[in-house]
Design an enzyme around this catalytic site. Structure first.
Site, PDB file in Angstrom:
ATOM      1  N   LYS A  11       0.818  -1.217   0.000  1.00 59.92           N
ATOM      2  CA  LYS A  11       0.000   0.000   0.000  1.00 59.92           C
ATOM      3  C   LYS A  11       0.849   1.264   0.000  1.00 59.92           C
ATOM      4  O   LYS A  11       0.387   2.319  -0.411  1.00 59.92           O
ATOM      5  CB  LYS A  11      -0.968  -0.017   1.184  1.00 59.92           C
TER       6      LYS A  11
HETATM    7  C1  LIG Z   1      -4.490  -4.506   1.128  1.00 66.12           C
HETATM    8  C2  LIG Z   1      -3.695  -5.738   0.981  1.00 66.12           C
HETATM    9  C3  LIG Z   1      -4.028  -6.738   0.022  1.00 66.12           C
HETATM   10  C4  LIG Z   1      -5.282  -6.650  -0.856  1.00 66.12           C
HETATM   11  O1  LIG Z   1      -5.224  -5.624  -1.804  1.00 66.12           O
HETATM   12  P1  LIG Z   1      -6.566  -5.103  -2.512  1.00 66.12           P
HETATM   13  O2  LIG Z   1      -6.158  -3.937  -3.322  1.00 66.12           O
HETATM   14  O3  LIG Z   1      -7.501  -4.740  -1.390  1.00 66.12           O
HETATM   15  O4  LIG Z   1      -7.104  -6.223  -3.330  1.00 66.12           O
HETATM   16  C5  LIG Z   1      -3.200  -7.840  -0.094  1.00 66.12           C
HETATM   17  N1  LIG Z   1      -2.113  -7.983   0.692  1.00 66.12           N
HETATM   18  C6  LIG Z   1      -1.754  -7.072   1.617  1.00 66.12           C
HETATM   19  C7  LIG Z   1      -0.554  -7.310   2.456  1.00 66.12           C
HETATM   20  C8  LIG Z   1      -2.524  -5.920   1.790  1.00 66.12           C
HETATM   21  O5  LIG Z   1      -2.165  -5.013   2.723  1.00 66.12           O
END
Ligand SMILES: *Cc1c(COP(=O)(O)O)cnc(C)c1O
Length: 461
Positions: free
Chosen positions: A110
């Site tokens: 993120k």
């Molecule tokens: C948020 C997250 C995901 C999922 O991503 P999306 O965009 O919500 O599909 C997968 N792995 C980790 C470690 C995350 O923080």
């Protein structure tokens, strides 16, 4: 490039307006009017670029109202906070290419989007005059990435609510050791759902929302998707040399944000990006959608990959819009019907389209831990989210077709799950180890709307 809503209820707006609007005013999600298909020459040129240069080129195609010099500076600053020169390096383990997206300040993917979004917010607020109070509830991961995205920024305060003593020690420290004056950590005496309900109520209180310029950093912001498009193209161009064929991707999926970025990247470069594998944990709303043609909310199950423990995929509507041939009326009707009944079913011809856009698999808890064990024996430690994606990626890998699996978090962030798989916790990287001795700051507050409202009002800009 102008932006429109999936529900057709707003006049076209600029990129900057779309970033500041977040959710479209008509309740839909914002999308660019067109996604341009790149020609061969452009892609050959892009193959020679660094991550930062590529990010600038990709953003330039979607940004209509930020001067190139400023945009370049925003990109450079956003990725200076990463601790790897390639930003998102690829590591080959047997037949699989692992795309490491966890070299940002909170060690999860993120950061790739939120480092950029934080700088973008600050830039736009300065340029147009204004302030923003970001408010969000977190079950752990998004909170820290959002806090790191805006810490120390001008004209922005951030309030993040986490359930007191119900997030992991690392997750808590990642949020509460950020002691910049604009960061307010609220440890709620309640659950994550309580926190989310309070945040929702405050956003629905339009007087309060306007008075304090409430902003959100959730995954519906178009700038987050855009930032994620970059690494699909970057990885595919690195894996395939000049003149060379397609690359498949496997994506551990929760809110459909990351894999939707892959969908956008494929519309830009259909000769470069092939299959998109949607991998879910036992919260299999999306894999059921792809494999069975029904989209129906269930109950959240807690798994070893908690950042994917999601039962409503907030970015799903963006895909729906394309699935319905960009018909806003159909999209709106479908979303309204979903809001009232909690389910959608799709006709056979639509299901075939979905099946040609995505392959999908649910990966259970035992399989996830087994995958971590198997790769540990090969000398590569997977985090549980990445393990879900690698399992599905292996199941869909075809001979001669490179498979890139997105590694969405560093294994040390989910040490408990790793220990369940291999019997010992991973070594903490320096950045996390250093946190253990840092001062931490948070306020414990009752799970009461009025209490939170009063706190936000007191410290808001
Ligand atoms: C948020 C997250 C995901 C999922 O991503 P999306 O965009 O919500 O599909 C997968 N792995 C980790 C470690 C995350 O923080």
């Amino acid at each position: 490039m102008k932006y429109i809503s999936t529900r057709g209820g707003i006049a076209p707006i600029s990129f900057s307006e779309a970033v500041m609007m977040g959710l479209a005013d008509d309740g839909g999600l914002l999308l660019p009017e067109e996604i341009e298909r790149l020609d061969r020459e452009t892609l050959d040129h892009w193959r020679t670029l660094s991550y930062r240069q590529l990010a600038f080129e990709v953003f330039s195609r979607f940004v209509d109202d930020i001067p190139p010099y400023d945009l370049k500076e925003l990109v450079d600053r956003s990725y200076d906070s990463f601790n790897h020169p390639e930003i998102t390096p690829l590591v080959k383990v047997d037949a699989i290419h692992i795309l490491e997206l966890f070299h940002g300040p909170t060690l999860a993917f993120k950061d790739v989007a939120l480092q950029f979004l934080g700088n973008l917010f600050e830039y736009l607020l300065k340029k147009n005059g204004g302030r923003m109070n970001i408010l969000g509830a977190t079950s752990g991961d998004t909170g820290s990435a959002a806090i790191y995205g805006v810490r120390g920024k001008d004209n922005i305060n951030i309030f993040i609510i986490h359930p007191h003593q119900r997030v992991s020690r690392i997750q808590e420290l990642q949020m509460t050791t950020v002691t910049d004056a604009n960061v307010f950590n609220i440890a709620l005496a309640g659950t994550f759902d309580d926190g989310q309900a309070i945040v929702k109520a405050l956003f629905n209180d339009l007087n309060f929302k306007d008075k304090y310029c409430l902003g959100a950093v959730n995954s519906i912001n178009w700038a987050r998707i855009l930032a994620q498009v970059v690494y699909y193209l970057y990885a595919a161009l690195r894996v395939r040399g000049e003149g060379g064929g397609k690359v498949d991707f496997s994506v551990p999926t929760g809110n459909f944000g990351d894999i939707f970025a892959g969908f956008v990247a494929r519309r830009m470069a259909p000769d470069l990006i092939g299959r998109l594998v949607l991998a879910t944990n036992e919260n299999d709303l999306l894999s059921r959608f792809v494999n069975k043609g029904e989209y129906a909310v269930g109950r959240v199950t807690h798994t070893n990959s908690p950042s994917m423990d999601i039962q409503v995929a907030s970015n799903f509507e963006r895909y729906l819009y394309y699935l319905f041939d960009r018909d806003p009326k159909r999209t709106r009707e479908a979303m309204e019907s979903f809001a009232s009944s909690g389910r959608l079913e799709f006709a056979e011809n639509i299901r075939e389209r979905v099946g040609s856009d995505f392959s999908a698999e649910m990966v259970g808890e035992e399989e996830t831990l087994a995958m971590i064990r198997t790769y540990n024996q090969k000398g590569y430690l997977l985090d549980p989210h990445t393990a879900v994606g690698v399992r599905a990626g292996l199941d869909f890998a075809e001979k001669g077709m490179p498979m890139v699996c997105l590694a969405t978090a560093h294994p040390a962030k989910f040490g408990d799950a790793v220990a369940r798989a291999i019997g010992s916790e991973p070594v903490l990287p320096d950045a996390l180890a250093a946190m253990l001795d840092k001062e931490s700051r948070y306020e414990v507050l009752a799970a009461d709307l009025e209490v939170i409202k009063e706190y936000v009002a007191r410290y808001a800009l």
